[in-house]
Design an enzyme around this catalytic site. Sequence first.
Site, PDB file in Angstrom:
ATOM      1  CG  HIS A  70      -0.290  -0.030   2.548  1.00 12.91           C
ATOM      2  ND1 HIS A  70       0.214   1.091   3.162  1.00 12.91           N
ATOM      3  CD2 HIS A  70      -0.061  -1.056   3.393  1.00 12.91           C
ATOM      4  CE1 HIS A  70       0.715   0.759   4.335  1.00 12.91           C
ATOM      5  NE2 HIS A  70       0.573  -0.539   4.499  1.00 12.91           N
ATOM      6  CB  CYS A  86       1.724  -3.639   5.269  1.00 13.22           C
ATOM      7  SG  CYS A  86       0.099  -4.263   5.733  1.00 13.22           S
TER       8      CYS A  86
END
Length: 171
Positions: A70, A86
């Site tokens: 992301h 992440c």
Amino acid sequence: MAKILIILDERTLYLYQNNQVVRSFPVAIGKASTPTPTGNFSIINKLKNPYNKALGTRWMQFTHRMHGIHGNNQPSSIGKAISNGCVRMYNKDAEFLYDRVSIGTPVEIRQNRRTDSKNKSGYSYYTVKTGDTLYQIAKKFNTTVEKIIAINPNIKNKNTIYPGQQIKIPD
């Protein structure tokens, strides 16, 4: 067909198209206490402008435990091991990637180049992270503690692994 390769030690994401690198991007990865998982995954969900501003302008989920690639609202984090597992990108890079991948795009995450290709001996390498146990590693790679010990003569029992150690994982 697109493919994503992430080399954690390099803090780099590579976008492949037809087995050729199209672009590479600097990324932030998980910190030692919440490492980015290694292995083979695929994009399972995509969102433009996700509800959480910390995710930046694009979200591409690759595990059911909510790991994703992301954008972010802290560009100074890129290049560091700082996330909760992440893979963070600059927003402009996440937008570029988002437009070129789809649900089902393969995502391969490796600790380093040594684990980028399979060894003909039937194993790959894994770098032990802080807090890892052999049980967790075996579960992550869908194998058993016994099999890991069997191909790693330097591991005498389940308590003799340490962070930074390279161990063989059976294919």
